[in-house]
Enzyme design. Structure first.
Site, PDB file in Angstrom:
ATOM      1  N   HIS A  96       0.802  -1.233   0.000  1.00  0.00           N
ATOM      2  CA  HIS A  96       0.000   0.000   0.000  1.00  0.00           C
ATOM      3  C   HIS A  96       0.828   1.273   0.000  1.00  0.00           C
ATOM      4  O   HIS A  96       0.271   2.357   0.128  1.00  0.00           O
ATOM      5  CB  HIS A  96      -0.923   0.050   1.213  1.00  0.00           C
ATOM      6  CG  HIS A  96      -1.991  -0.990   1.213  1.00  0.00           C
ATOM      7  ND1 HIS A  96      -3.239  -0.777   0.682  1.00  0.00           N
ATOM      8  CD2 HIS A  96      -1.983  -2.260   1.670  1.00  0.00           C
ATOM      9  CE1 HIS A  96      -3.968  -1.880   0.828  1.00  0.00           C
ATOM     10  NE2 HIS A  96      -3.236  -2.795   1.419  1.00  0.00           N
ATOM     11  N   THR A 113      -8.605   6.487  -2.047  1.00  0.00           N
ATOM     12  CA  THR A 113      -9.939   5.915  -2.261  1.00  0.00           C
ATOM     13  C   THR A 113     -11.007   6.983  -1.991  1.00  0.00           C
ATOM     14  O   THR A 113     -12.122   6.871  -2.494  1.00  0.00           O
ATOM     15  CB  THR A 113     -10.181   4.694  -1.354  1.00  0.00           C
ATOM     16  OG1 THR A 113      -9.709   5.008  -0.041  1.00  0.00           O
ATOM     17  CG2 THR A 113      -9.464   3.473  -1.881  1.00  0.00           C
ATOM     18  N   LYS A 126      -8.866  13.434   4.767  1.00  0.00           N
ATOM     19  CA  LYS A 126      -7.948  12.305   4.705  1.00  0.00           C
ATOM     20  C   LYS A 126      -6.980  12.448   5.870  1.00  0.00           C
ATOM     21  O   LYS A 126      -6.958  13.500   6.522  1.00  0.00           O
ATOM     22  CB  LYS A 126      -7.167  12.289   3.386  1.00  0.00           C
ATOM     23  CG  LYS A 126      -6.530  13.657   3.044  1.00  0.00           C
ATOM     24  CD  LYS A 126      -5.821  13.637   1.690  1.00  0.00           C
ATOM     25  CE  LYS A 126      -6.718  13.801   0.500  1.00  0.00           C
ATOM     26  NZ  LYS A 126      -6.760  12.647  -0.384  1.00  0.00           N
ATOM     27  N   ARG A 127      -6.175  11.421   6.145  1.00  0.00           N
ATOM     28  CA  ARG A 127      -5.186  11.569   7.202  1.00  0.00           C
ATOM     29  C   ARG A 127      -4.273  12.759   6.926  1.00  0.00           C
ATOM     30  O   ARG A 127      -4.024  13.119   5.772  1.00  0.00           O
ATOM     31  CB  ARG A 127      -4.355  10.278   7.332  1.00  0.00           C
ATOM     32  CG  ARG A 127      -5.064   9.199   8.094  1.00  0.00           C
ATOM     33  CD  ARG A 127      -5.455   9.642   9.497  1.00  0.00           C
ATOM     34  NE  ARG A 127      -4.313   9.620  10.366  1.00  0.00           N
ATOM     35  CZ  ARG A 127      -4.015   8.622  11.180  1.00  0.00           C
ATOM     36  NH1 ARG A 127      -4.816   7.574  11.275  1.00  0.00           N
ATOM     37  NH2 ARG A 127      -2.949   8.657  11.927  1.00  0.00           N
ATOM     38  N   LYS A 156       0.481  14.372   1.524  1.00  0.00           N
ATOM     39  CA  LYS A 156      -0.876  14.650   1.031  1.00  0.00           C
ATOM     40  C   LYS A 156      -1.095  16.151   0.819  1.00  0.00           C
ATOM     41  O   LYS A 156      -2.069  16.572   0.218  1.00  0.00           O
ATOM     42  CB  LYS A 156      -1.919  14.094   2.005  1.00  0.00           C
ATOM     43  CG  LYS A 156      -1.894  12.558   2.106  1.00  0.00           C
ATOM     44  CD  LYS A 156      -2.951  12.039   3.054  1.00  0.00           C
ATOM     45  CE  LYS A 156      -2.831  10.555   3.354  1.00  0.00           C
ATOM     46  NZ  LYS A 156      -3.395   9.697   2.294  1.00  0.00           N
ATOM     47  N   LYS A 178     -14.863   8.070  -3.711  1.00  0.00           N
ATOM     48  CA  LYS A 178     -16.099   8.350  -2.980  1.00  0.00           C
ATOM     49  C   LYS A 178     -16.673   9.719  -3.382  1.00  0.00           C
ATOM     50  O   LYS A 178     -17.879   9.873  -3.548  1.00  0.00           O
ATOM     51  CB  LYS A 178     -15.841   8.301  -1.463  1.00  0.00           C
ATOM     52  CG  LYS A 178     -15.455   6.908  -0.976  1.00  0.00           C
ATOM     53  CD  LYS A 178     -14.794   6.886   0.400  1.00  0.00           C
ATOM     54  CE  LYS A 178     -14.053   5.568   0.604  1.00  0.00           C
ATOM     55  NZ  LYS A 178     -13.128   5.576   1.759  1.00  0.00           N
TER      56      LYS A 178
HETATM   57  C1  26Q Z   1       2.943   0.327  10.548  1.00  0.00           C
HETATM   58  C2  26Q Z   1       3.844   0.035  11.578  1.00  0.00           C
HETATM   59  C3  26Q Z   1       3.586   0.460  12.865  1.00  0.00           C
HETATM   60  C4  26Q Z   1       2.417   1.157  13.129  1.00  0.00           C
HETATM   61  C5  26Q Z   1       1.529   1.429  12.110  1.00  0.00           C
HETATM   62  C6  26Q Z   1       1.789   1.016  10.808  1.00  0.00           C
HETATM   63  C7  26Q Z   1       0.839   1.337   9.722  1.00  0.00           C
HETATM   64  C8  26Q Z   1      -0.530   1.378   9.938  1.00  0.00           C
HETATM   65  C9  26Q Z   1      -1.401   1.719   8.916  1.00  0.00           C
HETATM   66  C10 26Q Z   1       1.307   1.614   8.456  1.00  0.00           C
HETATM   67  C11 26Q Z   1       0.430   1.950   7.446  1.00  0.00           C
HETATM   68  C12 26Q Z   1      -0.927   2.001   7.659  1.00  0.00           C
HETATM   69  C13 26Q Z   1      -1.897   2.393   6.638  1.00  0.00           C
HETATM   70  C14 26Q Z   1      -1.583   2.740   5.397  1.00  0.00           C
HETATM   71  C15 26Q Z   1      -2.603   3.180   4.434  1.00  0.00           C
HETATM   72  O1  26Q Z   1      -3.740   3.424   4.797  1.00  0.00           O
HETATM   73  N1  26Q Z   1      -2.239   3.318   3.147  1.00  0.00           N
HETATM   74  C16 26Q Z   1      -3.213   3.748   2.137  1.00  0.00           C
HETATM   75  O2  26Q Z   1      -3.848   2.599   1.624  1.00  0.00           O
HETATM   76  C17 26Q Z   1      -4.911   2.945   0.760  1.00  0.00           C
HETATM   77  C18 26Q Z   1      -5.597   1.668   0.345  1.00  0.00           C
HETATM   78  O3  26Q Z   1      -4.793   0.954  -0.540  1.00  0.00           O
HETATM   79  C19 26Q Z   1      -4.408   3.743  -0.433  1.00  0.00           C
HETATM   80  O4  26Q Z   1      -5.512   4.156  -1.184  1.00  0.00           O
HETATM   81  C20 26Q Z   1      -3.613   4.958   0.036  1.00  0.00           C
HETATM   82  O5  26Q Z   1      -3.021   5.597  -1.077  1.00  0.00           O
HETATM   83  C21 26Q Z   1      -2.543   4.527   1.026  1.00  0.00           C
HETATM   84  O6  26Q Z   1      -1.881   5.667   1.556  1.00  0.00           O
END
Ligand code: 26Q
Length: 803
Positions: free
Chosen positions: A346, A642, A534-535, A540, A646
């Site tokens: 991702h 995503t 978004k986050r 971003k 939406k």
């Molecule tokens: C990793 C290690 C320790 C703590 C947290 C994490 C962690 C948690 C969540 C790392 C990444 C995430 C989430 C990532 C994420 O949401 N990525 C997004 O995924 C979407 C679905 O594929 C994409 O549309 C976005 O572009 C992408 O940023």
């Protein structure tokens, strides 16, 4: 029980009395909510059982989607909708003087995710069930989901989220299916008749107790399962403080990590990951064994998908089960494992790639570590044969190197498919980030462009637009979202345009009310609603949006002849609590809001709103009300996005860079129906290879930029002191890593085009409708069919008789 209004009312009142020993009059809204939830669960229970039965008896292949996050949001109304009983319930309750919307209001969001990745998992579950596909989710039952955000004095403050406070109507605890998970301890090596075997001893054991949530498909009787694991004490150890042991075990499923990027190497996070993986695999293997009494056909009947690398220990865990518990030899176990597991990436941001220090990893998971070492050794040997003498390459590709375990490398070596989440993202993986692996395993790489469930993001979130669409093309688009293309000719139909405009107006009004309630700020619902939700993350580029609003502010102040259609800029974003820079940006947005909204000369034309605590349930009010969708990441950095889909599905037009899925949206709707700007991914990556660009030049030569940057530090924001200096520095002293200043002029130009385009309402609506028409492609039904056909090899179950 739901066959008609009267029947529903009767069952409802009876159930309420029986469960709570209260009369209807005495009941609280929580009693009513739980009664309704329990009724729905009872109603679907025979289908749930039948689905499980059918899956077992028909020996069909099943997929298990392992994810550390499932961002479900609220479930009640979506379930009613999918079961086709929303209206009966709504009307039945109304007659009793209860408003279904008020019941929905008090339902807590299941917020077990940070953002895109977690919400994607939730959309996928909805699509799997709605397409009658045998697919289940495996996750963690966090006691506290993503933190609640409060804005105090313009700053983000985090509070623990408490979704389970009033109980959860959807879960079923299955205590008799609990599973033991082992940590710490040592590995004993035994020689049994020439075969080495391994025993993990002196372990600390945690119990994983499953809580099952039914996943109800749309107008089908397939009910799949989301299994969430809860961490509980198992046998209390003799030599340890009992309370401490209890606290320690329970902490494993206590909190969701609130970080959507930074890999921070905390041991508890690794514990969570192994907890999820080990519980899920043990339970999948047990159920397989029950049906087939062998594991030799495991890969033919089971697909295991890992959502990013967080569950990557599924690979060594499956090896452990096959080799240690089933006594399979390594080669056969490896064949089965590498034909079972597939992996989605991702992100290409290097700080997000998971790495674990051996010092941390090895003591916690000694047997799993040994297995990874063995996988690594065999892999390196294979590399040596292919690239004899190329130590540098082997060192770079190794799974373990320099005291570090690289989870992405383990995923690449141990799975049979790897996919990116949008075309450009997959290309960047193949040609850059994972180039070396692509060279070794070209057949593993595939693209699966993300999607969203139109059942939540259109049918449920925007019933008004859904009805308007159905009025002209009929209702079959709900089962076949690609049929939204039938709307295309209606882009030129005055009556339909008017109807779409009316819906948008109504939805803007209702969001304006929410905003007014939350912030006290009155919103002109004829202004352009320009939304970035978004986050919060530097890549971003919420900052680009902010600098542009400051520039508009300056123009209104300085240019007498400047004309602009009134615009409301709406932001919603949570920042990771430890992400200092992101939190500064939140403060900056709030300071800007204060400045803009209180300036009598400016505020008739501009408003800035920061929506507190952005989450799935709030998003359902935001997307339908948006005119403009901000998708302005630095090109090459947003894997897919995503939210863009939406917005599009609800008729908003994108202003965006050619990044992630924006590119595919652009390809579908055509250049006239999207506002693009900025550097291309190619250009950004080339800059990066040459050490960046000179942001100072853009500051020096562009007066607009110079002015707004100075306003960050010159007292323009009252009481800000040196609050925003780090932002100023990031742009000038640290050379603007995300090309904000580089893209500023191009962005401002695109925004002018947005303004102009909006002035011609007929033209705008045409574009809006064309976007809606093309949004069917971005339904997660399309995505899930691609996964089912090209990766998992699963097929729809036959629907049984309707209950
Ligand atoms: C990793 C290690 C320790 C703590 C947290 C994490 C962690 C948690 C969540 C790392 C990444 C995430 C989430 C990532 C994420 O949401 N990525 C997004 O995924 C979407 C679905 O594929 C994409 O549309 C976005 O572009 C992408 O940023």
């Amino acid at each position: 029980m739901f066959s008609n209004k009267q029947c529903f009312q009767q069952s409802f009142l009876k159930k309420l009395e029986m469960t709570y020993g209260k009369s209807f009059k005495e009941s609280t809204i929580y009693d009513q909510y739980h009664t309704l939830g329990n009724m729905v669960r009872e109603y679907i229970s025979s289908d749930w059982i039948a689905t499980n039965e059918k899956q077992r008896s028909s020996h069909t292949k099943q997929v298990y989607y392992l994810s550390i996050e499932f961002l479900l949001g609220k479930l009640l109304v979506q379930n009613l909708l999918n079961l086709g009983i929303r209206e009966v319930v709504d009307e039945g309750l109304q007659e009793l003087g209860i408003d279904l919307r008020e019941i929905e209001e008090i339902e807590a969001d299941a917020g077990l995710g940070n953002g895109g990745l977690g919400r994607l998992a939730a959309c996928f579950l909805d699509s799997l069930a709605s397409l009658n596909l045998p697919g289940h989710g495996c996750g963690i039952r966090y006691k506290h989901g993503l933190f609640d955000q409060k804005i105090v004095d313009g700053f983000q403050v985090e509070l623990p989220e408490q979704w389970l406070r009033h109980g959860n109507a959807w879960e079923v605890r299955k205590a008799d299916e609990a599973i033991e998970i082992n940590f710490w301890g040592e590995v004993e090596t035994l020689n049994e008749k020439g075969r080495l075997s391994f025993r993990h001893v002196h372990t600390e054991t945690i119990m994983a107790v499953p809580y099952d949530i039914p996943i109800i498909g749309y107008e089908t009787n397939i009910v799949n399962t989301l299994r969430l694991w809860n961490a509980e004490p198992s046998r209390f150890p003799i030599h340890k403080d009992v309370m401490e042991y209890k606290r320690e075990t329970e902490s494993v499923s206590e909190f969701l990590y609130p970080d959507d990027t930074h890999e921070d190497g905390k041991i508890l996070r690794l514990k969570q990951q192994y907890f999820l993986v080990s519980a899920s695999l043990q339970s999948i293997v047990a159920s397989h064994r029950k049906t087939y009494s062998t594991l030799q056909n495991f890969h033919e009947k089971v697909a295991i998908h890992i959502n990013d690398t967080h569950p990557v220990l599924a690979i060594p865990e499956l090896m452990r089960i096959l080799v240690d518990e089933e006594q399979m030899d390594w080669e056969e176990a490896w064949f089965i494992t590498t034909n079972t597991v597939s992996y989605t990436n991702h992100t290409t941001l290097s700080e997000a790639l998971e790495k674990w220090s051996i010092h941390l990893f090895k003591p916690l998971l000694p047997r799993i570590y040994m297995i990874i070492e063995e996988i690594n050794e065999r892999f390196c040997r294979q590399l040596w044969n292919r690239y004899p003498g190329d130590w540098r390459k082997i060192e770079q590709m190794a799974i373990i190197a320099h005291g570090i375990v690289k989870m992405a490398h383990l995923a690449l070596v141990g799975s049979y498919r790897v996919n990116g989440v949008a075309k450009i993202h997959t290309e960047i993986l193949k040609n850059r980030e994972m180039k070396d692996f692509y060279e070794v395993y070209p057949e593993k790489f595939t693209n699966k462009t993300n999607g969203i469930t139109h059942r939540r993001w259109l049918l449920k979130a925007n019933p008004q637009l859904s009805r308007t669409i159905t009025d002209v093309i009929g209702a079959s688009w709900v089962h076949h979202p690609s049929e939204l293309m039938k709307l295309k000719p209606y882009a030129f139909d005055a009556g339909f345009k008017e109807a779409v405009q009316k819906v948008k107006q109504e939805r803007k009004k209702s969001l304006a009310q929410i905003i007014q309630r939350q912030t006290g700020i009155p919103i002109d619902d004829h202004s352009i609603f320009d939304v970035q939700v978004k986050r919060l993350h530097a890549y971003k580029r919420q900052l680009l949006n902010v600098l542009h609003i400051m520039y508009l502010y300056n123009r209104i102040k300085e240019e007498k002849s400047f004309e602009i259609h009134p615009r409301t800029f709406i932001f919603g974003a949570k920042a990771s609590p430890g992400y200092y820079y992101a939190k500064k940006i939140i403060k900056l947005i709030n300071s800007l809001a204060e400045k803009v909204n209180n300036d009598p000369q400016v505020s008739p034309f501009l408003k800035v709103i920061f929506l507190e605590n952005y989450r799935v349930s709030l998003a359902e009010y935001v997307f339908p009300a948006a005119d403009v969708s901000e998708q302005i990441s630095t090109a090459s950095k947003e894997a897919s996005g995503t939210g863009n889909m939406k917005f599009m599905m609800n008729g908003a037009l994108i202003i965006g860079t050619l990044d992630g899925a924006n590119i595919e949206i652009f390809e579908k709707v055509g250049a006239d129906n999207i506002f693009t700007f900025g550097l291309s991914a190619e250009e950004v990556l080339n800059y990066e290879q040459n050490g960046g660009y000179r942001s100072y030049d853009y500051y020096y030569y562009d007066k607009r930029i110079k002015k707004v940057l100075e306003q960050l530090i010159n007292g323009f924001f009252p009481n800000s002191f040196d609050l925003f200096e780090p932002i100023y520095d990031s742009l000038l002293m640290q050379n603007d890593q995300y090309y904000v200043l580089r893209d500023f002029a191009s962005y401002a130009g695109a925004q002018e085009k947005v303004n102009e385009a909006y002035l011609n309402q007929a033209g705008w609506l045409e574009r809006s409708i064309i976007n809606i028409a093309h949004s069917g492609y971005f339904s997660s039904d399309r995505t899930i069919r691609e996964y089912a056909d090209d990766i998992w090899g699963i097929h729809p179950l036959e629907r049984g008789t309707v209950v």
